[in-house]
Design a protein around this motif. Structure first.
Motif, PDB file in Angstrom:
ATOM      1  N   ASN A 373       0.834  -1.094   0.052  1.00 58.76           N
ATOM      2  CA  ASN A 373      -0.123  -0.012  -0.061  1.00 58.76           C
ATOM      3  C   ASN A 373       0.852   1.304   0.027  1.00 58.76           C
ATOM      4  O   ASN A 373       1.582   1.594   0.832  1.00 58.76           O
ATOM      5  N   HIS A 376      -2.585   4.994   0.934  1.00 56.78           N
ATOM      6  CA  HIS A 376      -3.670   5.029   1.936  1.00 56.78           C
ATOM      7  C   HIS A 376      -3.557   4.918   3.073  1.00 56.78           C
ATOM      8  O   HIS A 376      -2.823   3.719   3.371  1.00 56.78           O
ATOM      9  N   GLY A 379      -6.545   2.612   4.977  1.00 56.64           N
ATOM     10  CA  GLY A 379      -7.378   2.266   4.080  1.00 56.64           C
ATOM     11  C   GLY A 379      -8.308   2.969   3.394  1.00 56.64           C
ATOM     12  O   GLY A 379      -8.716   2.852   2.233  1.00 56.64           O
ATOM     13  N   VAL A 419      -2.663  -5.553   4.078  1.00 57.98           N
ATOM     14  CA  VAL A 419      -2.623  -3.998   3.521  1.00 57.98           C
ATOM     15  C   VAL A 419      -3.995  -3.660   3.850  1.00 57.98           C
ATOM     16  O   VAL A 419      -4.670  -4.343   3.334  1.00 57.98           O
ATOM     17  N   SER A 420      -4.341  -2.398   4.159  1.00 54.86           N
ATOM     18  CA  SER A 420      -5.330  -1.972   4.219  1.00 54.86           C
ATOM     19  C   SER A 420      -6.122  -1.425   2.913  1.00 54.86           C
ATOM     20  O   SER A 420      -7.199  -0.898   2.648  1.00 54.86           O
ATOM     21  N   HIS A 421      -4.988  -1.337   2.019  1.00 59.42           N
ATOM     22  CA  HIS A 421      -5.217  -0.784   0.417  1.00 59.42           C
ATOM     23  C   HIS A 421      -4.105  -1.389  -0.452  1.00 59.42           C
ATOM     24  O   HIS A 421      -3.047  -1.495   0.001  1.00 59.42           O
ATOM     25  N   VAL A 422      -4.510  -1.892  -1.463  1.00 55.57           N
ATOM     26  CA  VAL A 422      -3.470  -2.606  -2.215  1.00 55.57           C
ATOM     27  C   VAL A 422      -3.262  -1.743  -3.631  1.00 55.57           C
ATOM     28  O   VAL A 422      -4.137  -1.588  -4.358  1.00 55.57           O
ATOM     29  N   ASP A 423      -2.026  -1.252  -3.715  1.00 54.16           N
ATOM     30  CA  ASP A 423      -1.680  -0.671  -5.089  1.00 54.16           C
ATOM     31  C   ASP A 423      -0.621  -1.445  -5.843  1.00 54.16           C
ATOM     32  O   ASP A 423      -0.899  -1.471  -6.895  1.00 54.16           O
TER      33      ASP A 423
END
Length: 504
Positions: A373, A376, A379, A419-423
């Protein structure tokens, strides 16, 4: 009013004040402006536009625009328009605190996309028509062509597609920058694409200037104002340790024959840690290095000056004030060693894969299996954006992510269960480095990656908790390929939101 940088008679006749130029921009327009990481952005028209928007709001009239750029800009652009509550939409990247605050409060729509996608998406009309382009240049030549300033970004696309064009001619920009740019006009949309004829990072495949239809130019504004970038902080102990781990790894790869002695073209994200890596390379013994990247920072100028780096290809700069002055003072030296390209070339996935770039980017957090991430917080709250990191992560020869293992005084772990957000998915991430160590994830199945990440990258204050989660996930999870305890996977983030710390 001086017109010394404007060598075309028709363009000289269009010189007006910033306020008069801003009057050509109306409410609801989609406005595309130049700028990439605080370089080459318009300095005067955005400020005048912000004042006009504030006056309209005081009169009870709605006035907002949709703003497109190359990447981040500076307070005179993003900051001024955000403070004036003049933005309805922002894309594709930003770093301004006022814009970020409004994005995270829901007042401003933000589209965070890969920088290599921007030009193509705009050409296909995903964001509607470009009503006005506002582009900073160094000078206007006699034939009406434009000498770009310290960034190229998406300026070619903006000038090609905009219905109206406003040009800022900035006398602060070095006039001798002419010859540094390589603007390629050979791109096309599917199904008419042809191979891009670039096989070495220093190949020149385009021209030195930008084209513009003179009938679209409605105003020219003369300015004399510097690019604005925040000075880099001196490298701290953690940054230096991260740089040491990465450079030792690169030496190891050379010894194994997986990298040549002069490595492969480097790509470096913006920030104190990547800058520390560049500083470390100066003392590493490497020579003959090259760069195919988006942004040149202070560290790359130092490498060019010392001869460690032979040349660099980029689309913009992110220099401290001191480095800006060094660049301008020795512009003829750097002009022979720096090539500035359009964003659709500097970030082109095909070229990144062809050249075999080594990507070095920052992250907010990584999980046990290597998902990253980079955008963010907890998240939901955007920090800056994905920028071009994905272009180099998925397509480069090596993708490395760098971060301290702790944040917020030790209350946040950069290594988390999920992870709270995946890039950047686990499939694209090769190397993770913190001040604790380096995890080489290549060739490892998920559970083996987890062991390496915990052992090498996690801070000791969180390592036991990560091991406990991983052991229980293997015992009690739904399966053993990528073991997770779904009710707990994001509990660390929720605990931070509730208590201010990820620690129990």
């Amino acid at each position: 009013m001086s017109v010394a940088r404007i060598h075309n008679a028709r363009m000289r006749d269009l010189v007006v004040s910033a306020e008069a130029a801003a009057a050509f921009i109306g409410p609801g327009e989609t406005v595309a402006m130049s700028g990439f990481t605080g370089s080459g952005y318009p300095k005067a028209v955005p400020m005048a536009l912000a004042q006009r928007i504030e006056a309209s709001h005081q009169a009870g009239q709605e006035f907002k625009i949709n703003l497109l750029t190359g990447a981040s800009t500076a307070p005179e652009l993003d900051g001024a328009l955000a403070k004036a509550e003049g933005l309805a939409l922002r894309m594709p990247f930003q770093t301004d605190p006022d814009a970020r605050k409004r994005i995270n409060s829901g007042e401003l729509d933000y589209i965070d996309i890969h920088l290599s996608h921007v030009a193509q998406h705009v050409w296909f009309g995903f964001y509607g028509d470009i009503d006005t382009a506002v582009v900073e240049v160094s000078s206007i030549l006699e034939d009406g062509s434009l000498v770009p300033a310290t960034s190229v970004g998406n300026n070619k696309t903006w000038l090609d597609l905009a219905k109206k064009v406003i040009i800022e001619v900035n006398e602060w920009q070095p006039e001798d920058i002419l010859g540094m740019h390589d603007v390629y006009y050979g791109t096309a949309l599917p199904p008419h694409r042809k191979p891009i004829p670039l096989v070495n990072a220093d190949d020149r495949i385009g021209q030195h200037t930008l084209k513009v239809d003179p009938s679209k130019v409605v105003a020219v504004v003369y300015t004399n104002a510097p690019d604005r970038n925040s000075p880099f902080k001196p490298a701290d102990a953690d940054s230096k340790q991260i740089a040491t781990y990465l450079i030792d790894f690169l030496k190891h790869e050379v010894s194994k024959g997986r990298l040549p002695h002069n490595l492969l073209p480097l790509q470096s994200g913006v920030g104190n840690i990547p800058n520390a890596v560049l500083a470390g390379l100066a003392e590493s013994g490497f020579r003959g290095l090259t760069a195919f990247t988006e942004v040149i920072q202070d560290g790359m100028l130092d490498l060019l000056k010392s001869g460690v780096l032979e040349y660099a290809s980029c689309t913009g700069f992110a220099l401290s004030p001191e480095a800006n002055e060094e660049f301008k003072r020795n512009i003829k030296f750097y002009r022979e060693r720096i090539i500035m390209r359009t964003q659709e070339i500097s970030n082109h996935p095909e070229l990144v894969r062809r050249l075999g770039c080594i990507g070095m980017n920052g992250m907010i957090e990584a999980d046990l299996y290597g998902n990253v991430n980079s955008t963010h917080v907890m998240g939901s709250r955007i920090m800056n954006g994905i920028g071009g990191s994905g272009d180099f992560t998925r397509n480069g020869f090596l993708s490395t992510f760098l971060s301290p293992s702790l944040a917020k005084g030790g209350d946040i772990s950069a290594i988390v269960p999920m992870v709270s957000h995946v890039d950047h998915t686990e499939h694209d991430v090769s190397i993770i480095v913190t001040e604790q160590g380096l995890a080489d994830l290549r060739g490892l199945a998920p559970r083996k990656r987890a062991r390496v990440i915990i052992d090498k990258c996690a801070h000791p204050s969180f390592r036991d908790a990560l091991n406990d989660y991983f052991e229980r996930a293997q015992r009690d999870g739904y399966g053993m390929h990528t073991p997770h305890l779904l009710p707990e996977a994001l509990s660390w983030h929720q605990r931070y939101i509730d208590t201010g710390s990820m620690k129990k």
